[in-house]
Structure formats: C-alpha cells, structure tokens
Design a protein around this motif. Sequence first.
Motif, PDB file in Angstrom:
ATOM      1  N   LEU A 115       0.796  -1.226   0.000  1.00  0.00           N
ATOM      2  CA  LEU A 115       0.000   0.000   0.000  1.00  0.00           C
ATOM      3  C   LEU A 115       0.828   1.275   0.000  1.00  0.00           C
ATOM      4  O   LEU A 115       0.562   2.194  -0.786  1.00  0.00           O
ATOM      5  N   PHE A 116       1.829   1.362   0.852  1.00  0.00           N
ATOM      6  CA  PHE A 116       2.538   2.632   1.041  1.00  0.00           C
ATOM      7  C   PHE A 116       3.753   2.787   0.135  1.00  0.00           C
ATOM      8  O   PHE A 116       4.020   3.885  -0.350  1.00  0.00           O
ATOM      9  N   ILE A 177     -15.884  -5.880   2.837  1.00  0.00           N
ATOM     10  CA  ILE A 177     -14.628  -5.150   2.993  1.00  0.00           C
ATOM     11  C   ILE A 177     -13.500  -6.158   2.881  1.00  0.00           C
ATOM     12  O   ILE A 177     -13.481  -7.171   3.580  1.00  0.00           O
ATOM     13  N   PHE A 178     -12.555  -5.878   1.990  1.00  0.00           N
ATOM     14  CA  PHE A 178     -11.467  -6.797   1.695  1.00  0.00           C
ATOM     15  C   PHE A 178     -10.147  -6.234   2.225  1.00  0.00           C
ATOM     16  O   PHE A 178     -10.074  -5.059   2.613  1.00  0.00           O
ATOM     17  N   PRO A 179      -9.071  -7.054   2.244  1.00  0.00           N
ATOM     18  CA  PRO A 179      -7.766  -6.561   2.721  1.00  0.00           C
ATOM     19  C   PRO A 179      -7.306  -5.319   1.979  1.00  0.00           C
ATOM     20  O   PRO A 179      -7.593  -5.119   0.797  1.00  0.00           O
ATOM     21  N   LEU A 180      -6.609  -4.458   2.710  1.00  0.00           N
ATOM     22  CA  LEU A 180      -6.105  -3.168   2.253  1.00  0.00           C
ATOM     23  C   LEU A 180      -7.220  -2.143   2.069  1.00  0.00           C
ATOM     24  O   LEU A 180      -7.014  -1.109   1.424  1.00  0.00           O
ATOM     25  N   GLN A 181      -8.407  -2.413   2.637  1.00  0.00           N
ATOM     26  CA  GLN A 181      -9.491  -1.437   2.656  1.00  0.00           C
ATOM     27  C   GLN A 181      -9.760  -1.017   4.105  1.00  0.00           C
ATOM     28  O   GLN A 181      -9.587  -1.809   5.029  1.00  0.00           O
ATOM     29  N   PHE A 182     -10.198   0.228   4.265  1.00  0.00           N
ATOM     30  CA  PHE A 182     -10.530   0.723   5.594  1.00  0.00           C
ATOM     31  C   PHE A 182     -11.876   0.151   6.031  1.00  0.00           C
ATOM     32  O   PHE A 182     -12.804   0.022   5.217  1.00  0.00           O
ATOM     33  N   LEU A 183     -11.999  -0.142   7.317  1.00  0.00           N
ATOM     34  CA  LEU A 183     -13.250  -0.668   7.843  1.00  0.00           C
ATOM     35  C   LEU A 183     -14.275   0.434   8.060  1.00  0.00           C
ATOM     36  O   LEU A 183     -15.479   0.203   7.928  1.00  0.00           O
TER      37      LEU A 183
END
Length: 306
Positions: A115-116, A177-183
């Motif tokens: 991500l970063f 909501i999947f990985p690398l997404q904000f909850l």
Amino acid sequence: MGENASFWESLIYAHPTCTTWKQEAEGSIYHLASILFVVGFMGGSGFFGLLYVFSLLGLGFLCSSVWAWLDVCAADIFSWNFILFAICFVQFIYVTYQVRSVSFDREFQELYSALFQPLGISLTVYRKIVLCCDAEVVTLEKEHCYAMQGKTPIDKLSLLVSGRIRVTVDGEFLHYIFPLQFLDSPEWDSLRPTEEGIFQVTLTAETDCRYVAWRRKKLYLLFAKHRFISRLFSILIGSDIAEKLYALNDRVHVGKGFRYDIRLPNFYHVSLPETPPVQPSHHLQRGSPRRKPMGVTNCSSFSTQS
C-alpha cells in the motif's frame, strides 16, 4: 593589489606545465578505484541507495589509499583518501543502523510493500504511521462484530490486513470489505475532528480477520504534526470510499434491467421518467456513502451477532 597579484601568479605559475607525460599507465589498483567511483555515483536515493553509494565510494577511497601508499608513495594523497574512506565507512554504519531501526514485523512489512511503498512513502514516514497505532495488529475472530449498528462509537480508523468483513444495515447485506481497505472510512469522513458519532451499520467478520487500528485523537495529533501524512490519509480514505460507492452501485437496479450508475445520475431519469430516483436511506449519517440498496432482498444468513 600588487601582493594579491603576486599571490595568484605564484599559485598559478609556481609549478611548470607538464612537458612530458608518463608512458606507462598506473597500476590496476588505481583503475579499480576509478571504476568504483564511477559505479558508486550511479546510486539512487533512499536508505538502500545510500548504502550502495557509501559502500562503493568507501571501497574506491580505500583503493586510492593503497595506490598512494604503494605506487605514488605520497603521504598527503594517502591521508586524504584514507580520511574519506573513514567518513564513508562511518556513514555506511549509520545508515545501516537507521535501516535496522525502522524494521517492522512481517504484517507491517507486507502492508508497506502493498500500500505505502507504491505511493513513494519512505520508511521513516511509515514508521511514524506504525508507531501511531502502537505497532499492533488486532485479531477479530469469525462471526465477531467489529461494530454494531447504533451502539459502537466512532473512535478509531482501521485498515483490514487479512480476512473479509461483511457490512449490513438492519440485517440487509450492503457490501464486503477486503484486505487493504478501511473498515470505517465513511464514518471517519462523515465526522469533523470535534464531533462524535456511532456506527449506522454492522460490521461482522466473515472469516478470521486481522486489522490495524489508529485511535481517532492520536491520529489527529499525528496529522497536526505532519501535514504530509494528513494529505496521504485523505487520499487513501477518499479512494476507499469511492470503491465502496461502486460496490454499492453494482447492487442497485432501477428497473427494466437497467443498472443505476452513480457517475451519470441524470441519464436514467431522462430515459426512464417513470422510474423514481434512488433515495438515500434515513439510517445514514451525514456524508456517509453506505446506503441500503434498492431491490436487495433480506438475507437471514447475514444477520448480525453480538
């Protein structure tokens, strides 16, 4: 003026120009040092780029020192090159220590790579972000709730690392909501820093999940100190909300087989004048993109569990 002129004249003309040049080339150590200098100055930026540059330049200065000691037999050339070698060696040790000091656990390292790092975020900036969440990854077991509709306060911002979260409102499924997404990016964006609120949806773990959570007040303090990090999160949250809007858009139909498109809201109103426009649910907070889709049936299998 005369003294200054004589000084510059003595500096320029004190040594005679070279009338004859050496026929033989310098030794292999000198040429190796030159090659190391050329390759060393091709290094990049960042921690690993600095390690590359200082290691090759240090070896180049070391070779020059050996060349000055064995072939030239010049103490001044040897001294300067050895001093520069020592400086490069100290810099290499210092950068190596910095790299070790910003090392992370496996999950945080994978999060950085996914991500970063593609956004060009340096390890030093990422370290501030990780320290803000106390470098902790929280586990949420299957069928346990991260937030309950009308009960859980909005006091943090969380990013899913692994697993899958389902979002429901009044027992009706909205989206995953999947990985690398904000909850809770819609809830975060719907409130000002001084406001408080509660979740208007229920978030339940579809599988065993792991997430990173930043406390609201602590994250705002980080934003106040580092405006770059504030802009970074603003971009990430905005992109995340857009993905959730399109996930909801895929579930909305306006009749006669047409799919409602949030990018062209007036198109279907013109082509289908008898079709009522999609109305936002009254369950939502101001500015939240989570809406109850039209035409979605209630699924008992998605009922929430406390």
